[in-house]
Design an enzyme around this catalytic site. Structure first.
Site, PDB file in Angstrom:
ATOM      1  N   MET A 107      12.221   1.200  20.231  1.00 21.77           N
ATOM      2  CA  MET A 107      11.234   2.134  19.566  1.00 21.77           C
ATOM      3  C   MET A 107      10.863   3.403  20.323  1.00 21.77           C
ATOM      4  O   MET A 107       9.803   3.936  19.965  1.00 21.77           O
ATOM      5  CB  MET A 107      10.032   1.252  19.029  1.00 21.77           C
ATOM      6  CG  MET A 107      10.701  -0.146  18.105  1.00 21.77           C
ATOM      7  SD  MET A 107       9.328  -0.533  16.909  1.00 21.77           S
ATOM      8  CE  MET A 107       8.078  -1.094  17.812  1.00 21.77           C
ATOM      9  N   GLY A 108      11.531   3.707  21.384  1.00 24.54           N
ATOM     10  CA  GLY A 108      10.864   4.643  22.183  1.00 24.54           C
ATOM     11  C   GLY A 108      10.030   4.304  22.889  1.00 24.54           C
ATOM     12  O   GLY A 108       9.499   3.397  23.329  1.00 24.54           O
TER      13      GLY A 108
ATOM     14  N   HIS B 274      12.613  -0.607  29.748  1.00 27.64           N
ATOM     15  CA  HIS B 274      13.728   0.013  28.901  1.00 27.64           C
ATOM     16  C   HIS B 274      14.749   0.416  29.750  1.00 27.64           C
ATOM     17  O   HIS B 274      16.146   0.179  29.302  1.00 27.64           O
ATOM     18  CB  HIS B 274      13.379   1.121  27.942  1.00 27.64           C
ATOM     19  CG  HIS B 274      12.349   0.665  26.918  1.00 27.64           C
ATOM     20  ND1 HIS B 274      10.980   1.028  27.191  1.00 27.64           N
ATOM     21  CD2 HIS B 274      12.660  -0.029  25.905  1.00 27.64           C
ATOM     22  CE1 HIS B 274      10.297   0.754  26.011  1.00 27.64           C
ATOM     23  NE2 HIS B 274      11.151   0.127  25.061  1.00 27.64           N
TER      24      HIS B 274
ATOM     25  N   LYS C 168      11.055  -9.933  27.676  1.00 31.45           N
ATOM     26  CA  LYS C 168       9.478  -9.738  27.336  1.00 31.45           C
ATOM     27  C   LYS C 168       9.060 -10.364  25.878  1.00 31.45           C
ATOM     28  O   LYS C 168       8.456 -11.198  25.498  1.00 31.45           O
ATOM     29  CB  LYS C 168       8.906  -8.682  27.710  1.00 31.45           C
ATOM     30  CG  LYS C 168       7.278  -8.776  27.151  1.00 31.45           C
ATOM     31  CD  LYS C 168       6.735  -7.391  27.708  1.00 31.45           C
ATOM     32  CE  LYS C 168       6.962  -6.347  26.776  1.00 31.45           C
ATOM     33  NZ  LYS C 168       6.217  -6.601  25.449  1.00 31.45           N
TER      34      LYS C 168
ATOM     35  N   GLN D  65      11.952 -12.721  19.777  1.00 29.23           N
ATOM     36  CA  GLN D  65      12.642 -11.638  19.052  1.00 29.23           C
ATOM     37  C   GLN D  65      14.394 -11.741  19.721  1.00 29.23           C
ATOM     38  O   GLN D  65      14.939 -11.786  18.916  1.00 29.23           O
ATOM     39  CB  GLN D  65      12.226 -10.321  19.614  1.00 29.23           C
ATOM     40  CG  GLN D  65      13.290  -9.177  19.158  1.00 29.23           C
ATOM     41  CD  GLN D  65      12.794  -7.778  19.546  1.00 29.23           C
ATOM     42  OE1 GLN D  65      11.925  -7.524  18.633  1.00 29.23           O
ATOM     43  NE2 GLN D  65      13.158  -7.102  20.623  1.00 29.23           N
TER      44      GLN D  65
HETATM   45  O1  PAF Z   1      11.816  -4.576  20.743  1.00 32.18           O
HETATM   46  C1  PAF Z   1      11.907  -3.546  19.833  1.00 32.18           C
HETATM   47  O2  PAF Z   1      11.575  -2.298  20.700  1.00 32.18           O
HETATM   48  C2  PAF Z   1      12.101  -3.591  18.579  1.00 32.18           C
HETATM   49  O3  PAF Z   1      11.604  -4.878  17.956  1.00 32.18           O
HETATM   50  C3  PAF Z   1      13.527  -3.297  18.203  1.00 32.18           C
HETATM   51  C4  PAF Z   1      14.471  -4.562  18.746  1.00 32.18           C
HETATM   52  C5  PAF Z   1      14.087  -2.076  18.545  1.00 32.18           C
HETATM   53  C6  PAF Z   1      13.684  -3.659  16.623  1.00 32.18           C
HETATM   54  O4  PAF Z   1      13.012  -2.389  16.043  1.00 32.18           O
END
Ligand code: PAF
Length: 292
Positions: free
Chosen positions: A33-34, A40, A152, A156
């Site tokens: 999500m930037g 990242h 983290k 998810q």
């Molecule tokens: O982990 C994230 O940044 C978000 O949940 C993702 C996987 C990009 C989905 O929008």
């Protein structure tokens, strides 16, 4: 370093990647999500190691924010993100608008089932349906061979693995270790919301996990007692509102009562000032978490 090529529509992505795909080159996707940080960038490096072409998506996905959350204030800085991704030699950045990803009438969703309704899913109803829907859609657009996610967001990661399995999406999912600040706090775009004082209080999450890991390493097997200890530590910290602290089966995320017969994971979530923070550690670790 040169910026990666910026793509804004599914058609642009398909055109850009078709040539690579037909030439037999493999494609890795790093969904984000930037507001990119070192965590990242470690995913992008892993993507580089695993495929010929690296695509990073940057999209603040509205359907995974529940009412009252921080969608409007979520940090956004595309220029800074592009510069960082240039340094990491990402090939393409997919940065669509909300209208492109959710055109009028696009109301199909992907429900990951029960695993999406516990822990963070219980506190944020619908969150994992939003995540599973957008990630499935990104997979449909990019058609990656492999997709890289951070550990983290451990729930998810498990949600996405399950969706890929259940729907036979044919994408290899790779989880990467958490990148931490020097004092143990897990890197997160939401750390930017914290005042210096809140940032100090936020250290209790990794400290509680560190203590859980030390207990497990010392031979403790009572998972409920370890979870209770984490709850006590986090609830006792000024300015921190505990959501949950638990010990779970690392695959199913079901609560454990005993440690030792299967891979286990400690998960914590808490509100610190304006930020909802999560963190996790393996309780069957190869690499111990080091805390101050
Ligand atoms: O982990 C994230 O940044 C978000 O949940 C993702 C996987 C990009 C989905 O929008």
């Amino acid at each position: 370093m040169e910026h990666p090529e910026l793509l804004e529509t599914p058609e642009e992505v398909r055109t850009a990647l078709d040539e690579a795909r037909h030439g037999g080159r493999t494609i890795a996707l790093v969904p984000t999500m930037g507001a990119l940080h070192a965590g990242h960038l470690s995913l992008v490096r892993e993507a580089r190691r695993r495929a010929d072409v690296v695509v990073v998506s940057i999209f603040v996905n509205p359907t995974q924010f529940v009412a009252g959350e921080d969608i409007d204030t979520y940090p956004r800085d595309l220029d800074a993100d592009l510069a960082l991704l240039g340094d990491e030699q990402a090939d393409f950045v997919f940065h669509p608008s909300v209208a492109v990803m959710y055109p009028a009438g696009a109301d199909s969703t992907v429900d990951p089932g029960a695993i999406g309704r516990v822990w963070c899913g219980a506190s944020r109803p619908g969150h994992f349906t939003g995540v599973a829907t957008i990630v499935t859609k990104l997979f449909g657009i990019v058609r990656p061979d492999v997709a890289i996610f951070g550990e983290k967001d451990f729930q998810q990661l498990r949600v996405i693995e399950k969706v890929v399995r259940d729907l036979d999406l044919g994408v290899r999912i790779v989880g990467c270790p958490i990148v931490r600040e020097r004092d143990g706090v897990a890197m997160s775009s939401r750390n930017a919301y914290l005042s210096p004082q809140e940032r100090t209080h936020a250290r209790i999450l990794s400290r509680a996990l560190c203590s859980a890991q030390a207990l497990a390493r010392a031979g403790a097997t009572d998972a409920a007692a370890i979870a209770a200890d984490m709850c006590r530590m986090i609830s006792g910290e000024e300015g921190v509102e505990l959501d949950y602290a638990t010990v779970v089966d690392a695959e199913t995320l079901e609560c454990l009562t005993v440690l030792g017969d299967r891979p286990a994971r400690a998960l914590v979530a808490a509100r610190v000032g304006p930020a909802r923070l999560i963190d996790t550690v393996s309780l069957t670790p190869a690499v111990p978490l080091v805390c101050e």
